[in-house]
Design a protein around this motif. Structure first.
Motif, PDB file in Angstrom:
ATOM      1  N   VAL A   1      47.649  51.519  37.333  1.00 13.27           N
ATOM      2  CA  VAL A   1      46.383  52.021  37.164  1.00 13.27           C
ATOM      3  C   VAL A   1      45.178  51.035  37.487  1.00 13.27           C
ATOM      4  O   VAL A   1      44.989  49.980  36.526  1.00 13.27           O
ATOM      5  N   THR A   2      44.382  51.312  38.316  1.00 10.98           N
ATOM      6  CA  THR A   2      43.265  50.398  38.550  1.00 10.98           C
ATOM      7  C   THR A   2      41.921  50.911  37.877  1.00 10.98           C
ATOM      8  O   THR A   2      41.672  52.089  38.291  1.00 10.98           O
ATOM      9  N   SER A   3      41.185  50.069  37.195  1.00 18.69           N
ATOM     10  CA  SER A   3      40.124  50.574  36.705  1.00 18.69           C
ATOM     11  C   SER A   3      38.822  50.345  37.384  1.00 18.69           C
ATOM     12  O   SER A   3      38.559  49.211  38.045  1.00 18.69           O
ATOM     13  N   GLY A   4      37.804  51.240  37.414  1.00 17.76           N
ATOM     14  CA  GLY A   4      36.774  51.047  38.030  1.00 17.76           C
ATOM     15  C   GLY A   4      35.888  50.127  37.354  1.00 17.76           C
ATOM     16  O   GLY A   4      35.022  49.305  37.849  1.00 17.76           O
ATOM     17  N   CYS A   5      36.074  50.045  36.003  1.00 23.04           N
ATOM     18  CA  CYS A   5      35.142  49.090  35.231  1.00 23.04           C
ATOM     19  C   CYS A   5      33.600  49.092  35.183  1.00 23.04           C
ATOM     20  O   CYS A   5      33.026  48.403  35.917  1.00 23.04           O
ATOM     21  N   SER A   6      33.163  50.268  34.663  1.00 22.69           N
ATOM     22  CA  SER A   6      31.634  50.040  34.102  1.00 22.69           C
ATOM     23  C   SER A   6      31.580  49.268  32.993  1.00 22.69           C
ATOM     24  O   SER A   6      32.165  48.994  32.276  1.00 22.69           O
TER      25      SER A   6
ATOM     26  N   PHE B   1      42.787  34.788  28.371  1.00 18.00           N
ATOM     27  CA  PHE B   1      42.102  35.900  28.646  1.00 18.00           C
ATOM     28  C   PHE B   1      40.850  35.623  29.220  1.00 18.00           C
ATOM     29  O   PHE B   1      40.110  34.621  28.968  1.00 18.00           O
ATOM     30  N   PHE B   2      40.322  36.478  30.290  1.00 19.45           N
ATOM     31  CA  PHE B   2      39.121  36.627  30.822  1.00 19.45           C
ATOM     32  C   PHE B   2      38.104  37.368  29.905  1.00 19.45           C
ATOM     33  O   PHE B   2      38.467  38.379  29.741  1.00 19.45           O
ATOM     34  N   ALA B   3      37.082  36.703  29.335  1.00 16.70           N
ATOM     35  CA  ALA B   3      36.151  37.718  28.579  1.00 16.70           C
ATOM     36  C   ALA B   3      34.706  37.363  29.073  1.00 16.70           C
ATOM     37  O   ALA B   3      34.606  36.181  29.733  1.00 16.70           O
ATOM     38  N   VAL B   4      33.822  38.348  28.576  1.00 18.81           N
ATOM     39  CA  VAL B   4      32.405  38.256  29.114  1.00 18.81           C
ATOM     40  C   VAL B   4      31.595  38.265  27.991  1.00 18.81           C
ATOM     41  O   VAL B   4      31.410  39.023  27.059  1.00 18.81           O
ATOM     42  N   PRO B   5      30.590  37.114  27.963  1.00 20.36           N
ATOM     43  CA  PRO B   5      29.661  36.875  26.924  1.00 20.36           C
ATOM     44  C   PRO B   5      28.609  37.811  27.127  1.00 20.36           C
ATOM     45  O   PRO B   5      28.066  38.076  28.191  1.00 20.36           O
ATOM     46  N   ALA B   6      28.214  38.429  25.885  1.00 16.76           N
ATOM     47  CA  ALA B   6      27.164  39.557  25.995  1.00 16.76           C
ATOM     48  C   ALA B   6      25.955  39.100  26.226  1.00 16.76           C
ATOM     49  O   ALA B   6      25.203  39.820  26.436  1.00 16.76           O
ATOM     50  N   THR B   7      25.630  37.957  26.440  1.00 17.05           N
ATOM     51  CA  THR B   7      24.259  37.429  26.476  1.00 17.05           C
ATOM     52  C   THR B   7      24.077  37.118  27.947  1.00 17.05           C
ATOM     53  O   THR B   7      22.794  36.891  28.371  1.00 17.05           O
ATOM     54  N   GLY B   8      24.926  37.308  28.769  1.00 12.99           N
ATOM     55  CA  GLY B   8      24.925  37.140  30.228  1.00 12.99           C
ATOM     56  C   GLY B   8      24.007  38.127  30.782  1.00 12.99           C
ATOM     57  O   GLY B   8      23.790  39.280  30.298  1.00 12.99           O
TER      58      GLY B   8
ATOM     59  N   ASP C   1      38.235  42.570  35.558  1.00 12.30           N
ATOM     60  CA  ASP C   1      39.224  43.537  35.615  1.00 12.30           C
ATOM     61  C   ASP C   1      39.897  43.144  37.145  1.00 12.30           C
ATOM     62  O   ASP C   1      41.305  43.158  37.047  1.00 12.30           O
ATOM     63  N   PHE C   2      39.401  42.616  38.080  1.00 16.98           N
ATOM     64  CA  PHE C   2      39.926  42.373  39.223  1.00 16.98           C
ATOM     65  C   PHE C   2      40.919  41.150  39.181  1.00 16.98           C
ATOM     66  O   PHE C   2      41.776  41.229  39.868  1.00 16.98           O
ATOM     67  N   LEU C   3      40.505  40.252  38.453  1.00 18.72           N
ATOM     68  CA  LEU C   3      41.350  38.956  38.408  1.00 18.72           C
ATOM     69  C   LEU C   3      42.434  39.203  37.323  1.00 18.72           C
ATOM     70  O   LEU C   3      43.226  38.272  37.273  1.00 18.72           O
ATOM     71  N   THR C   4      42.409  40.417  36.718  1.00 17.20           N
ATOM     72  CA  THR C   4      43.656  40.515  35.958  1.00 17.20           C
ATOM     73  C   THR C   4      44.602  41.618  36.304  1.00 17.20           C
ATOM     74  O   THR C   4      45.518  42.300  35.773  1.00 17.20           O
TER      75      THR C   4
END
Length: 429
Positions: free
Chosen positions: A20-25, A305-312, A323-326
């Motif tokens: 299942v590929t996510s579009g990820c908003s 894990f790939f994680a995204v800082p909320a301050t970005g 999502d793409f890299l995992t």
């Protein structure tokens, strides 16, 4: 020393599922309009250029890598950035399992990522979550194995083929005691050490414990003086170090590369992500193989894990990149480049992972071996509980083993000094 992680990190319960590929908003941050021209990734692991080019082609967003020499350097930068309202952070960060809990101490510092159904083994999703919010997309897992130098084994007149070596260290009933006793036998007939470092083996044994240093219910550190599981392991590996089974040169040490080239040791504890590192450092040498069993039933070391800082400023696009890299397809490419064992179900079942011969390791299908080791590890595959103090306490007790390896203290003295150092931290009442 070559330590570029061109074969990076580790387990598996092989299953066939629908991809299942996510579009990820965006899961938790706001980009505020147009897509960025570029995104940055903080990593110490090589990422295939083809993946980055594909992402750019599909999205129009370039990807810049902020590369670190090792995970410890990446951890320091991340810790400092989180402590200064995101200053100096990248759009996406690779976060290693051992320091994951510490980095997630303030969950609001991180974007909550959308669920992607049926992509990972369940426990990888649980590890990457805080409560019921997903904070990291799993890249890899680290099933544990032992790499050994069959050339040294043969020169010592000891079993050198994988089946014979397996029996030599204890067969299906292998324990750390039987593995270390095999090492004593080896060093009795060889000038080489049995293992690069007993501190590395000690760390692998720690990873097999359900709760090594902290109470899973409260998260509080347990008094080290009363921690019989750790004391028993410390004594076991400390006495082996006193008996000379170790070269005292662990992964990341400045002499690790030279030690391989000089054939200074016969075995290395090898989570899946370390296969490529060994291949780099032992380049040009023949004879290295992977054993098909692991002491005390196996386990897991590491995985990231790939994680995204909320301050970005670009959290929507950064989430899309994570999502793409995992994706399973990306996981297969990472395996082929780095040897990192996928955490994605479809990638685990892909014949490219399970059946591809590894030229360095005598054309063994290392992916299939690690999959079987992961499956046999059972609950240990998920690794034990890691609270916010896990990484610091683990470093402290491993330093104690290193003092034994260097001859600065015997096992009894090293345990006492380690307990004293722990008590000085004031983590327990």
């Amino acid at each position: 020393m070559r330590f570029t992680r061109k074969t990076g990190a580790f387990v598996a319960l092989i299953a066939t599922t629908a991809l299942v590929t996510s579009g990820c908003s965006a899961g938790g941050g706001e980009d505020g309009g147009d897509s960025p021209d570029a995104l940055t990734i903080a990593t110490w692991v090589d990422i295939p250029e083809t993946l980055l080019e594909q992402f750019t082609e599909e999205t129009g967003i370039a990807v810049e890598i902020n590369s670190f020499a090792d995970g410890a350097s990446a951890q320091t930068v991340l810790r400092n950035g989180l402590g200064s309202n995101g200053a100096g952070l990248s759009d996406v960060h690779l976060v290693e399992l051992d320091w994951w809990t510490e980095m997630m101490a303030v969950p609001e510092d991180w974007v909550t990522l959308p669920a992607v159904e049926d992509r990972w083994v369940d426990w990888k999703v649980s590890q990457g979550s805080v409560g019921d919010e997903i904070k990291g997309y799993g890249m890899d897992i680290g099933p544990l194995a032992i790499a050994y130098d069959s050339t040294l084994m043969q020169a010592a007149g000891l079993p050198a083929d994988p089946a014979g070596f397996t029996e030599f260290i204890g067969g299906e009933d292998a324990t750390w005691e039987s593995f270390l006793d095999a090492g004593r036998q080896f060093t009795g007939v060889s000038d080489a050490a049995w293992i690069d470092s007993t501190s590395t083996a000690f760390q692998a044994a720690i990873n097999q414990l359900p709760s090594a240093f902290e109470d899973p219910d409260s998260g509080d550190a347990m008094p080290l003086a009363d921690n019989t599981d750790i004391e028993d392991l410390f004594t076991l590996f400390g006495q082996a170090a006193e008996d000379g089974v170790s070269a005292g040169v662990g992964i990341g040490h400045a002499d690790w590369d030279a030690g391989f080239q000089a054939r200074r040791w016969a075995t290395v504890i090898t989570p899946a992500w370390a296969t490529g590192i060994i291949a780099e450092n032992a380049a040009g040498l023949e004879g290295w193989q992977i054993a098909e069993i692991f002491p005390d039933g196996g386990g897991n070391w590491g995985g990231s894990f790939f994680a995204v800082p909320a301050t970005g400023d670009n959290t929507d696009a950064a989430t899309e990149l994570a999502d793409f890299l995992t994706s399973p397809e990306a996981a297969v490419e990472m395996f082929l480049l780095n040897g990192q064992f996928p955490s994605q179900l479809d990638a685990m079942a892909d014949p490219t992972v399970s059946e591809t011969p590894n030229e360095f390791f005598g054309d063994q299908a290392t992916g299939g071996i690690y999959a079987a080791l992961a499956e046999s590890a059972g609950d240990k595959a998920a690794g034990g509980y890691r609270g916010v103090n896990f990484a610091g306490i683990q470093t402290l007790v491993m330093d104690g083993i290193r003092r034994i390896e260097t001859g600065n203290e015997d096992t009894s003295a090293a345990w006492k000094s380690t307990v004293a150092e722990f008590d000085a931290l004031g983590l327990t009442e």
